[in-house]
Design a protein around this motif. Structure first.
Motif, PDB file in Angstrom:
ATOM      1  N   ARG B   2       0.838  -1.186   0.000  1.00 58.95           N
ATOM      2  CA  ARG B   2       0.000   0.000   0.000  1.00 58.95           C
ATOM      3  C   ARG B   2       0.877   1.241   0.000  1.00 58.95           C
ATOM      4  O   ARG B   2       2.070   1.185   0.309  1.00 58.95           O
ATOM      5  CB  ARG B   2      -0.903  -0.018   1.223  1.00 58.95           C
ATOM      6  CG  ARG B   2      -1.881  -1.165   1.184  1.00 58.95           C
ATOM      7  CD  ARG B   2      -2.760  -1.203   2.398  1.00 58.95           C
ATOM      8  NE  ARG B   2      -3.898  -2.063   2.137  1.00 58.95           N
ATOM      9  CZ  ARG B   2      -3.901  -3.372   2.317  1.00 58.95           C
ATOM     10  NH1 ARG B   2      -2.830  -3.984   2.766  1.00 58.95           N
ATOM     11  NH2 ARG B   2      -4.978  -4.092   2.040  1.00 58.95           N
ATOM     12  N   LEU B   4       0.864   3.650   2.041  1.00 55.84           N
ATOM     13  CA  LEU B   4       1.380   3.957   3.382  1.00 55.84           C
ATOM     14  C   LEU B   4       2.793   3.380   3.514  1.00 55.84           C
ATOM     15  O   LEU B   4       3.719   4.037   3.981  1.00 55.84           O
ATOM     16  CB  LEU B   4       0.459   3.351   4.451  1.00 55.84           C
ATOM     17  CG  LEU B   4       1.002   3.401   5.893  1.00 55.84           C
ATOM     18  CD1 LEU B   4       1.174   4.827   6.367  1.00 55.84           C
ATOM     19  CD2 LEU B   4       0.095   2.642   6.856  1.00 55.84           C
ATOM     20  N   THR B   5       2.940   2.135   3.076  1.00 57.45           N
ATOM     21  CA  THR B   5       4.251   1.488   3.148  1.00 57.45           C
ATOM     22  C   THR B   5       5.251   2.229   2.272  1.00 57.45           C
ATOM     23  O   THR B   5       6.380   2.488   2.685  1.00 57.45           O
ATOM     24  CB  THR B   5       4.137   0.020   2.681  1.00 57.45           C
ATOM     25  OG1 THR B   5       2.950  -0.519   3.215  1.00 57.45           O
ATOM     26  CG2 THR B   5       5.328  -0.786   3.114  1.00 57.45           C
ATOM     27  N   ASN B   7       5.297   5.228   1.514  1.00 62.28           N
ATOM     28  CA  ASN B   7       5.642   6.498   2.150  1.00 62.28           C
ATOM     29  C   ASN B   7       6.645   6.318   3.289  1.00 62.28           C
ATOM     30  O   ASN B   7       7.272   7.274   3.724  1.00 62.28           O
ATOM     31  CB  ASN B   7       4.357   7.157   2.671  1.00 62.28           C
ATOM     32  CG  ASN B   7       4.454   8.671   2.655  1.00 62.28           C
ATOM     33  OD1 ASN B   7       5.027   9.254   3.569  1.00 62.28           O
ATOM     34  ND2 ASN B   7       3.930   9.290   1.621  1.00 62.28           N
ATOM     35  N   MET B   8       6.781   5.107   3.773  1.00 65.22           N
ATOM     36  CA  MET B   8       7.678   4.857   4.897  1.00 65.22           C
ATOM     37  C   MET B   8       9.049   4.354   4.446  1.00 65.22           C
ATOM     38  O   MET B   8      10.008   4.392   5.218  1.00 65.22           O
ATOM     39  CB  MET B   8       7.045   3.811   5.838  1.00 65.22           C
ATOM     40  CG  MET B   8       5.789   4.293   6.534  1.00 65.22           C
ATOM     41  SD  MET B   8       4.865   2.950   7.325  1.00 65.22           S
ATOM     42  CE  MET B   8       5.942   2.525   8.670  1.00 65.22           C
ATOM     43  N   LEU B   9       9.101   3.827   3.226  1.00 66.58           N
ATOM     44  CA  LEU B   9      10.320   3.134   2.801  1.00 66.58           C
ATOM     45  C   LEU B   9      11.298   4.030   2.066  1.00 66.58           C
ATOM     46  O   LEU B   9      10.913   5.000   1.410  1.00 66.58           O
ATOM     47  CB  LEU B   9       9.956   1.971   1.875  1.00 66.58           C
ATOM     48  CG  LEU B   9       9.204   0.804   2.503  1.00 66.58           C
ATOM     49  CD1 LEU B   9       8.883  -0.221   1.433  1.00 66.58           C
ATOM     50  CD2 LEU B   9      10.009   0.178   3.624  1.00 66.58           C
ATOM     51  N   SER B  10      12.576   3.692   2.185  1.00 66.59           N
ATOM     52  CA  SER B  10      13.584   4.354   1.371  1.00 66.59           C
ATOM     53  C   SER B  10      14.623   3.317   0.986  1.00 66.59           C
ATOM     54  O   SER B  10      14.647   2.212   1.516  1.00 66.59           O
ATOM     55  CB  SER B  10      14.227   5.499   2.140  1.00 66.59           C
ATOM     56  OG  SER B  10      15.089   4.977   3.127  1.00 66.59           O
ATOM     57  N   MET B  44      -2.228   9.219  11.249  1.00 68.07           N
ATOM     58  CA  MET B  44      -1.200   9.007  10.233  1.00 68.07           C
ATOM     59  C   MET B  44      -0.853  10.296   9.492  1.00 68.07           C
ATOM     60  O   MET B  44       0.271  10.461   9.019  1.00 68.07           O
ATOM     61  CB  MET B  44      -1.673   7.966   9.200  1.00 68.07           C
ATOM     62  CG  MET B  44      -1.529   6.545   9.664  1.00 68.07           C
ATOM     63  SD  MET B  44       0.187   6.154  10.055  1.00 68.07           S
ATOM     64  CE  MET B  44      -0.023   5.426  11.671  1.00 68.07           C
ATOM     65  N   ILE B  48       2.851  11.472   7.412  1.00 66.89           N
ATOM     66  CA  ILE B  48       2.960  11.201   5.978  1.00 66.89           C
ATOM     67  C   ILE B  48       3.672  12.360   5.283  1.00 66.89           C
ATOM     68  O   ILE B  48       3.455  13.519   5.606  1.00 66.89           O
ATOM     69  CB  ILE B  48       1.532  11.022   5.410  1.00 66.89           C
ATOM     70  CG1 ILE B  48       0.904   9.739   5.938  1.00 66.89           C
ATOM     71  CG2 ILE B  48       1.519  11.050   3.893  1.00 66.89           C
ATOM     72  CD1 ILE B  48       1.595   8.491   5.521  1.00 66.89           C
ATOM     73  N   GLU B  49       4.535  12.027   4.323  1.00 71.70           N
ATOM     74  CA  GLU B  49       5.091  13.043   3.421  1.00 71.70           C
ATOM     75  C   GLU B  49       4.078  13.197   2.297  1.00 71.70           C
ATOM     76  O   GLU B  49       3.852  12.266   1.517  1.00 71.70           O
ATOM     77  CB  GLU B  49       6.444  12.569   2.876  1.00 71.70           C
ATOM     78  CG  GLU B  49       7.568  12.559   3.891  1.00 71.70           C
ATOM     79  CD  GLU B  49       8.177  13.938   4.116  1.00 71.70           C
ATOM     80  OE1 GLU B  49       8.035  14.808   3.225  1.00 71.70           O
ATOM     81  OE2 GLU B  49       8.787  14.149   5.187  1.00 71.70           O
ATOM     82  N   LEU B  88      -4.477   3.535   1.768  1.00 74.84           N
ATOM     83  CA  LEU B  88      -4.656   2.152   2.218  1.00 74.84           C
ATOM     84  C   LEU B  88      -5.266   1.194   1.207  1.00 74.84           C
ATOM     85  O   LEU B  88      -5.141  -0.023   1.368  1.00 74.84           O
ATOM     86  CB  LEU B  88      -5.523   2.137   3.488  1.00 74.84           C
ATOM     87  CG  LEU B  88      -4.933   2.848   4.704  1.00 74.84           C
ATOM     88  CD1 LEU B  88      -5.938   2.891   5.836  1.00 74.84           C
ATOM     89  CD2 LEU B  88      -3.656   2.154   5.178  1.00 74.84           C
ATOM     90  N   HIS B  91      -3.135  -0.859  -4.055  1.00 72.22           N
ATOM     91  CA  HIS B  91      -2.214  -1.912  -3.638  1.00 72.22           C
ATOM     92  C   HIS B  91      -1.381  -2.322  -4.844  1.00 72.22           C
ATOM     93  O   HIS B  91      -1.922  -2.744  -5.855  1.00 72.22           O
ATOM     94  CB  HIS B  91      -3.077  -3.070  -3.141  1.00 72.22           C
ATOM     95  CG  HIS B  91      -2.355  -4.086  -2.361  1.00 72.22           C
ATOM     96  ND1 HIS B  91      -2.121  -3.985  -1.015  1.00 72.22           N
ATOM     97  CD2 HIS B  91      -1.792  -5.257  -2.745  1.00 72.22           C
ATOM     98  CE1 HIS B  91      -1.461  -5.046  -0.600  1.00 72.22           C
ATOM     99  NE2 HIS B  91      -1.245  -5.829  -1.628  1.00 72.22           N
ATOM    100  N   ILE B 112       4.415  -7.996  -1.894  1.00 69.10           N
ATOM    101  CA  ILE B 112       5.450  -7.901  -0.848  1.00 69.10           C
ATOM    102  C   ILE B 112       6.718  -7.261  -1.425  1.00 69.10           C
ATOM    103  O   ILE B 112       7.370  -7.850  -2.289  1.00 69.10           O
ATOM    104  CB  ILE B 112       5.825  -9.302  -0.314  1.00 69.10           C
ATOM    105  CG1 ILE B 112       4.598 -10.140  -0.032  1.00 69.10           C
ATOM    106  CG2 ILE B 112       6.782  -9.190   0.867  1.00 69.10           C
ATOM    107  CD1 ILE B 112       4.037 -10.034   1.320  1.00 69.10           C
ATOM    108  N   PRO B 113       7.080  -6.067  -0.963  1.00 67.29           N
ATOM    109  CA  PRO B 113       8.347  -5.482  -1.419  1.00 67.29           C
ATOM    110  C   PRO B 113       9.532  -6.223  -0.811  1.00 67.29           C
ATOM    111  O   PRO B 113       9.520  -6.558   0.365  1.00 67.29           O
ATOM    112  CB  PRO B 113       8.301  -4.038  -0.898  1.00 67.29           C
ATOM    113  CG  PRO B 113       7.104  -3.917  -0.041  1.00 67.29           C
ATOM    114  CD  PRO B 113       6.362  -5.206  -0.022  1.00 67.29           C
TER     115      PRO B 113
END
Lengths: 480, 122
Positions: B2, B4-5, B7-10, B44, B48-49, B88, B91, B112-113
């Protein structure tokens, strides 16, 4: 107000901490969060007795706690107690009329049950005991299926050993109105043997719920498990309405499972729970979170790999190719489908990374709940829990797994925010911790302590005949 | 995966300075409904960025998010619905996340990343 809190005789170390966590979740103590609840023991009772008194501010809170709890059998407003039935009668007669009156009204329905601890009471005896309560002016109708008010007569035996507890000096009888009771039906519903996708270290349902309760999982919160495996811990949190997220280093476990309907997603679907909002393959040692990201999770719940049944892995394995001494580099033409090798990941390092991650990523007041192994042999000086300057340890509950080792569920609350200085202080603390633990926790040591033949014990028997004293009583943990 | 994920990952490859946001390479997007929970969204929002979320949702074929957003908009049910959908319900089932600096490709399979680094990237 004091309530009689009756526990299941299980996981003795987990019982009060669960009630304390739930009290916080349901707003007991209002602004004085973190203030410990007050407990009292009935006359002559041992601390491991299932009967406790707890001070809570209202019936509503007591009910909410009991209904969500896994280990509370019931919360009761005590109407009377005594060491025999005469004392009980006197005590009930002295209980203020205005407290009894609302529950004895004509037009209401009620039910009285009889329970005992340490012995069985026959059906006929139960009936006689209920008849003996005739001095209480019940005006309502009896309804055994769905009564308005439930009452319970609880008895302890007065003979010998009591489920392994120290003998009770005197029997005690309680009578009270049930305010709330636990929903143990959850456990058969979620038990592992009915779950489609299982791994060798799947967390049993009862413990997963306890962990979710310790983490204060509830609707609107985000709960993360960095060692998600088959998702068994997150199932508990999802049941209580939390959004869940999980990561694991083993992609076969999180992505593939054992087929289209046998994977982490299907474990949630099976119970009609919302699936995790994210599953990813990531390494706890090098988490891929963006640099500015912080304070996003409300709780982190996990069972880190401590090398007894499953060992930890991290990225950065060094493949030693024939004739190559320099660090391994992946040839450009093989990058796309390259499968990176992993290196072993000791528990000390793993716990350090976990605390560091939690310090950054938990919201203030958020909880870190995880298992930590402990050796039970001798007076082990190495049994010290990991610490972090951002966190306050609020509970540690032991579960005995074998005569050699046990696991302790640690619950920590984040009380200060993460800064560079704190990170440095944490690093120093970790170094010290690492020194102390290196001997036990480095690769294989915990494993060998658990699985190697016991030398000490045999020496003890053959030598001076003085078998090392078991520091914990036998009835605890899984023996209950 | 999603947004959200996302937005959290780098990209945390050794030496990479600007690993965020990861570019999205879309092969297959599916919509998966999630229960609407305003409290969660409000929680959230501050984390969030926004710009990367707007860009990512465009890449995934959803262009209903405003360019700019601030906390006052959280009172609007309509805004929350859009935010909810973008964050959310979109996907990424198949595709990849691309490191903006090195163009390293992190594959996304079955949603799944795979963020694990190669031996020479740590």
């Amino acid at each position: 107000m004091w309530y009689l809190c009756v526990f299941y005789h299980r996981l003795l170390d987990y019982r009060k901490t669960e009630v304390e966590s739930l009290a916080e979740l349901f707003g007991e103590n209002g602004d004085h969060k973190g203030k410990k609840l007050e407990w009292k023991l009935p006359l002559h009772h041992h601390p491991d007795s299932p009967f406790h008194f707890v001070d809570l501010s209202s019936d509503d809170i007591a009910r909410s706690i009991a209904n969500r709890s896994i280990l509370v059998k019931g919360m009761y407003e005590l109407w009377g107690q005594g060491s025999d039935y005469e004392e009980l009668e006197e005590s009930i007669r002295n209980f203020p009329e205005e407290r009894k009156f609302p529950y004895l009204q004509p037009g209401s329905s009620f039910k009285i049950s009889v329970e005992s601890f340490g012995k069985a009471i026959s059906f006929q005896e139960q009936n006689e005991r209920i008849q003996g309560l005739a001095y209480i002016p019940f005006k309502g109708q009896v309804n055994l299926k769905s009564p308005d008010h439930k009452f319970c007569l609880l008895e302890t035996a007065d003979y010998g050993l009591n489920n392994g507890l120290p003998p009770i000096a005197q029997r005690r009888i309680f009578f009270g109105r049930e305010v709330g009771g636990a929903d143990r039906k959850l456990i058969p519903t979620y038990q592992l043997k009915s779950r489609t996708y299982l791994g060798p270290t799947a967390m049993d349902a009862e413990m997963a719920f306890l962990m979710a309760n310790q983490a204060l999982a509830t609707s609107g919160k985000l709960v993360f498990d960095p060692f998600v495996g088959t998702g068994s811990i997150l199932v508990g949190a999802a049941h209580f309405g939390a959004m869940t997220m999980g990561a694991d280093i083993d992609i076969r476990v999180v992505r593939d499972g054992r087929g289209p309907d046998c994977n982490v997603w299907s474990n949630f679907k099976q119970y009609g729970l919302p699936p995790p909002i994210a599953l990813l393959r990531a390494d706890n040692n090098l988490p891929p979170w963006r640099p500015g990201l912080k304070e996003i999770f409300d709780a982190i719940i996990c069972d880190p790999p401590y090398g007894v049944r499953a060992g930890g892995r991290k990225s950065g394995g060094r493949k030693l190719l024939k004739g190559i001494v320099a660090p391994y580099t992946v040839p450009d033409d093989k990058r796309t489908d390259h499968i990176p090798s992993t290196a072993s990941y000791s528990l000390v390092e793993c716990v350090h990374d976990l605390l560091d991650l939690a310090a950054k990523m938990l919201v203030m007041g958020g909880r870190l709940v995880f298992f930590y192994p402990m050796l039970r042999e001798e007076d082990c000086v190495f049994n010290q829990f990991p610490e972090h300057p951002c966190f306050t340890l609020i509970s540690s509950s032991e579960q005995i797994l074998s005569s050699r080792y046990s696991r302790v569920l640690l619950t920590m609350v984040k009380r200060s925010s993460y800064t560079e200085e704190i990170a440095e202080a944490a690093r120093l603390k970790h170094e010290e911790f690492r020194e102390n633990h290196l001997k036990w926790l480095e690769d294989g040591n915990l494993h060998s302590a658990v699985f190697s033949p016991s030398v000490n014990r045999q020496l003890g028997v053959a030598g001076n005949g003085n078998v090392s004293k078991d520091p914990k009583p036998k009835y605890r943990g899984k023996y209950v | 995966m999603r947004l959200l994920t996302h937005n959290m990952l780098s990209s945390n490859i050794k030496g990479v300075i600007n690993g965020f946001p990861l570019r999205i390479e879309v092969e297959k997007v599916v919509e998966k409904p999630v229960d609407f929970n305003p409290d969660f969204l409000k929680n959230m929002f501050s984390k969030i960025e926004w710009k990367p979320l707007v860009d990512a949702s465009r890449t995934m074929g959803y262009a209903e998010l405003p360019e700019e957003a601030d906390a006052s908009m959280l009172d609007s049910h309509d805004f929350l619905q859009r935010f909810h959908h973008a964050l959310l319900e979109l996907h990424l089932e198949e595709g990849a996340l691309i490191c903006p600096e090195t163009n390293r490709r992190f594959p996304v399979n079955k949603g799944i990343p795979n963020m694990l680094l190669h031996e020479d990237e740590v």
